[in-house]
Write an enzyme that holds these catalytic residues in place. Structure first.
Site, PDB file in Angstrom:
ATOM      1  CE  LYS A  37      13.374  35.539  -4.801  1.00 25.18           C
ATOM      2  NZ  LYS A  37      13.856  34.177  -4.513  1.00 25.18           N
TER       3      LYS A  37
ATOM      4  CG  ASP B 257      -0.161   0.061   2.528  1.00 26.30           C
ATOM      5  OD1 ASP B 257       1.099  -0.039   2.485  1.00 26.30           O
ATOM      6  OD2 ASP B 257      -0.782   0.228   3.590  1.00 26.30           O
TER       7      ASP B 257
ATOM      8  CD  GLU C  73       1.514   1.206   6.475  1.00 33.20           C
ATOM      9  OE1 GLU C  73       2.294   0.445   7.075  1.00 33.20           O
ATOM     10  OE2 GLU C  73       0.289   1.260   6.704  1.00 33.20           O
TER      11      GLU C  73
HETATM   12  C1  R5P Z   1      14.897  31.785  -1.827  1.00 32.25           C
HETATM   13  O1  R5P Z   1      14.866  32.672  -0.981  1.00 32.25           O
HETATM   14  C2  R5P Z   1      16.024  30.803  -1.931  1.00 32.25           C
HETATM   15  O2  R5P Z   1      17.198  31.314  -1.397  1.00 32.25           O
HETATM   16  C3  R5P Z   1      16.241  30.409  -3.361  1.00 32.25           C
HETATM   17  O3  R5P Z   1      16.538  31.579  -4.102  1.00 32.25           O
HETATM   18  C4  R5P Z   1      15.023  29.761  -3.969  1.00 32.25           C
HETATM   19  O4  R5P Z   1      14.474  28.824  -3.073  1.00 32.25           O
HETATM   20  C5  R5P Z   1      15.398  29.073  -5.252  1.00 32.25           C
HETATM   21  O5  R5P Z   1      14.232  28.520  -5.814  1.00 32.25           O
HETATM   22  P1  R5P Z   1      13.973  28.606  -7.375  1.00 32.25           P
HETATM   23  O6  R5P Z   1      15.183  28.025  -8.027  1.00 32.25           O
HETATM   24  O7  R5P Z   1      12.726  27.775  -7.563  1.00 32.25           O
HETATM   25  O8  R5P Z   1      13.738  30.042  -7.728  1.00 32.25           O
END
Ligand code: R5P
Length: 312
Positions: free
Chosen positions: A191, A36, A38
């Site tokens: 960002k 299943d 597990e």
């Molecule tokens: C975010 O704050 C982390 O430091 C990484 O920048 C993030 O987790 C990277 O994820 P992805 O490659 O999906 O943008």
């Protein structure tokens, strides 16, 4: 006290490298699935009175990797191990360290609770997404860093006029650390994460014009953050000769193809998780085997880890 190293199934090559560095083998265990789905775990040798280390990054499939770690600990505790240490080179769930809206769990805290309740007396991890993780544990968390190892691995192929780029404000300290080690200036991209797989960028602070960008981060998951950072520094005049350095190369889904469309000369990651064999971009993998082995050796001998620890 005897020293025994077990591995889950998430990163056997790394566990073997750690054991080889310690001039020992891996403890015998069996991990299988019931029909299943597990998980069933069995330790196949005596660990009574031993100092036991379980090596298992909680990498995808995250839930299975986590549960394997917990089940090996429970088996070890019930089999009379004197002390159990979780060696979790990549700690999944570390990013969910607070509620962003009203109705979410604090998953990092819950996962920390599960790990300590399963019988572990100590945890070793490497470059966790948030230093806040330590506060979620009542047991000691030994937070190691791979930054010097990765900086050394990248160094020989770096252009002389580079600039270290942090892809978001959260990476500022990390970028400073690489800049210090490599003797280079720093720029930071602004960002915002829109969803788990989508980010938006509003600009860059610091001089990148005419320089070769070295984008550093703790992990690469979908590659969205790195892609957005690269596009931003290129439009700010950065040279199309990019290096990317990250501790955890998860590369989920089409991350590597996505990154292969960009002018990347090399990506340097550690082997905290298994890096896909198919690599449409040049990926250099630096092993954490010696670092983890040294940490285990010193803990086993009750010696200081302070020069291996991540600060800040
Ligand atoms: C975010 O704050 C982390 O430091 C990484 O920048 C993030 O987790 C990277 O994820 P992805 O490659 O999906 O943008």
């Amino acid at each position: 006290m005897g020293l025994t190293i077990f591995a889950g199934r998430a990163n056997l090559p790394l566990a073997e490298a750690v054991a080889a560095n310690l001039q020992t083998g891996l403890g015998r265990r069996e991990i299988a699935h019931f029909p299943d789905g597990e998980l069933h775990v069995e330790i196949l040798e005596s660990v009574r009175g031993d100092d036991v280390y379980v090596i298992q990054p909680t990498s995808p499939p995250v839930a299975d990797s986590l549960l394997e770690l917990l089940l090996v600990a429970d088996a070890g505790r019930r089999a009379g191990a004197a002390q159990l240490t979780a060696v979790v080179p990549y700690f999944g769930y570390a990013r969910q360290d607070r509620r962003r809206s009203g109705r979410e769990p604090v998953s990092a805290r819950l996962v920390a609770d599960l790990i300590q309740r399963s019988g572990f007396a100590r945890v070793i991890t490497v470059d966790a997404h948030t230093p806040a993780l330590e506060g979620f544990f009542e047991i000691p968390l030994e937070h190691l860093t791979a930054v010097p190892i990765l900086a050394r691995a990248a160094q020989s192929q770096l252009p002389p006029d580079g600039v270290i780029v942090g892809p978001d404000l959260g990476a500022t300290k990390l970028a400073d650390r690489y800049a210090q080690l490599l003797g280079l200036p720093v720029a930071i991209v602004h960002k915002t994460r829109v969803t788990g797989g989508l980010v938006s960028v509003s600009g860059v602070t610091g001089e990148v014009r005419g320089r070769a960008p070295i984008v550093v981060d703790d992990m690469i998951t979908t590659g969205g953050t790195i892609e957005a950072a690269i596009r931003t520094v290129l439009s700010a005049g950065g040279r199309p000769e990019i290096t990317v350095i990250a501790t955890h190369g998860l590369f989920v889904g089409t991350a590597l193809e996505r990154l292969s469309a960009l002018p990347i000369r090399q990506i340097v990651v550690s082997d905290s998780v298994v890096v896909p064999a198919e690599r449409p971009v040049p990926v250099r993998v630096a092993s954490l085997g010696p670092l983890l082995a040294e940490a285990i050796r010193r803990l086993h001998q009750n010696r200081s880890l302070s020069d291996l620890i991540a600060h800040g």
